[in-house]
Design a protein around this motif. Sequence first.
Motif, PDB file in Angstrom:
ATOM      1  N   SER A   1       3.464  -1.562   3.965  1.00 44.49           N
ATOM      2  CA  SER A   1       2.789  -0.277   3.874  1.00 44.49           C
ATOM      3  C   SER A   1       3.794   0.850   4.021  1.00 44.49           C
ATOM      4  O   SER A   1       4.689   0.803   4.877  1.00 44.49           O
TER       5      SER A   1
ATOM      6  N   THR B   1      -0.180   4.652  -1.103  1.00 48.79           N
ATOM      7  CA  THR B   1      -0.880   5.895  -1.445  1.00 48.79           C
ATOM      8  C   THR B   1      -0.676   7.017  -0.433  1.00 48.79           C
ATOM      9  O   THR B   1      -0.878   8.187  -0.763  1.00 48.79           O
ATOM     10  N   HIS B   2      -0.312   6.687   0.802  1.00 49.92           N
ATOM     11  CA  HIS B   2      -0.287   7.672   1.905  1.00 49.92           C
ATOM     12  C   HIS B   2      -1.693   8.136   2.274  1.00 49.92           C
ATOM     13  O   HIS B   2      -1.862   9.087   3.027  1.00 49.92           O
TER      14      HIS B   2
ATOM     15  N   THR C   1       0.858  -1.183   0.000  1.00 55.55           N
ATOM     16  CA  THR C   1       0.000   0.000   0.000  1.00 55.55           C
ATOM     17  C   THR C   1       0.897   1.237   0.000  1.00 55.55           C
ATOM     18  O   THR C   1       1.650   1.473   0.949  1.00 55.55           O
TER      19      THR C   1
ATOM     20  N   ASP D   1      -5.321   2.812   1.747  1.00 59.22           N
ATOM     21  CA  ASP D   1      -4.357   1.837   2.245  1.00 59.22           C
ATOM     22  C   ASP D   1      -4.979   0.893   3.270  1.00 59.22           C
ATOM     23  O   ASP D   1      -4.791  -0.326   3.216  1.00 59.22           O
ATOM     24  N   ASP D   2      -5.725   1.454   4.225  1.00 60.95           N
ATOM     25  CA  ASP D   2      -6.292   0.617   5.280  1.00 60.95           C
ATOM     26  C   ASP D   2      -7.322  -0.366   4.731  1.00 60.95           C
ATOM     27  O   ASP D   2      -7.456  -1.485   5.235  1.00 60.95           O
TER      28      ASP D   2
ATOM     29  N   ARG E   1      -1.431   3.470  12.285  1.00 58.09           N
ATOM     30  CA  ARG E   1      -2.141   2.536  11.405  1.00 58.09           C
ATOM     31  C   ARG E   1      -2.415   1.224  12.145  1.00 58.09           C
ATOM     32  O   ARG E   1      -3.512   0.660  12.045  1.00 58.09           O
TER      33      ARG E   1
END
Length: 336
Positions: free
Chosen positions: A259, A236-237, A234, A242-243, A269
């Motif tokens: 991540s 994307t920030h 993941t 992402d989650d 996170r």
Amino acid sequence: MLDSDQEILQTALNWLKQGHQITLITVLKTWGSSPRPVGSLMIIRSDGLHAGSVSGGCIEEDLLSRVKQNQLTNNEKNNHPTTLAYGSNNQLAERSGLPCGGRIELLVEQLENRLQLETIINKINKGQLVCRRVCLNTGEVSLHPASATDEFSYHDNTIKKVFGPAWTILLIGAGHLSQYVAQIGLMLNYHIIVCDPREEYQIAWPLKEIELIKIMPDDAVKEISNHQRSIVLTLTHDPKLDDMALLEALTLNCFYVGSLGSKRNNDNRRKRLAELELSPLQIKQLHAPVGLPIGSHTPAEIAVSIMADITANRNLSVNISNDGKSQIAQNNINVA
């Protein structure tokens, strides 16, 4: 789309159902120049129709001729699998069209067991791994469970080839970093898929040779990454994207889940994932911050650190598996 092995097996099964005799050729060993790696497959019908390849074309013609003349059938051992070498001396190299000076050893089998082919194809379709083992001493061909790090092997007159999903990297996010990770992943022979539902990133994605899908990240993970040779990154920030992917990936059978982000961001996170009822064991699987700590700053350097960490984990898993100190988790399959 079918991968090469799956396409060859499906073709062989179709031909068997049509009543054709089929010879299966597998690359066992190579020396010197060789365009096809060990484990490569070729099937040949008795009428010469064929699929797959075991060289760059320099010995296929001779194999086709031998099959049509019934010269590869091992009648003395009731069609037991046997081996065939090309390029073992200058005379054979000249006759077989191996001017490159390379050598190759092949496994030759008469393919007859439709049930085994159907079993392998069904396992591949379900995202599972299965090992096909051939014993040259007895002629027995059997199927066994396999792990993600099992590779093609040939020793003690036993050949083992693993069928199943290819190593796949699913990148969440079509940003700058993903471009570098994708390009390095391609060089390392991964199947790369990029997922980004954001239209502005889809339009800007420059790598036309990399598959870009536009569905939501959690759906992408469920569709693509539910097997032991899958890697989910993941990048994307954006926690919303992402989650979503991590919530799915950490509950599946992925080999590696990573991540992007700082230690603080990833600590937060992990708290969010725990609040969303992921277990401590599931959260522990997350590689975050992703990548080896090499002091990287630029997207290219970060991509190198990410792919280096994935490579290290794969190689470590192979070494642990080979020295017998530990076992990599295997597919829970019941092979007939």
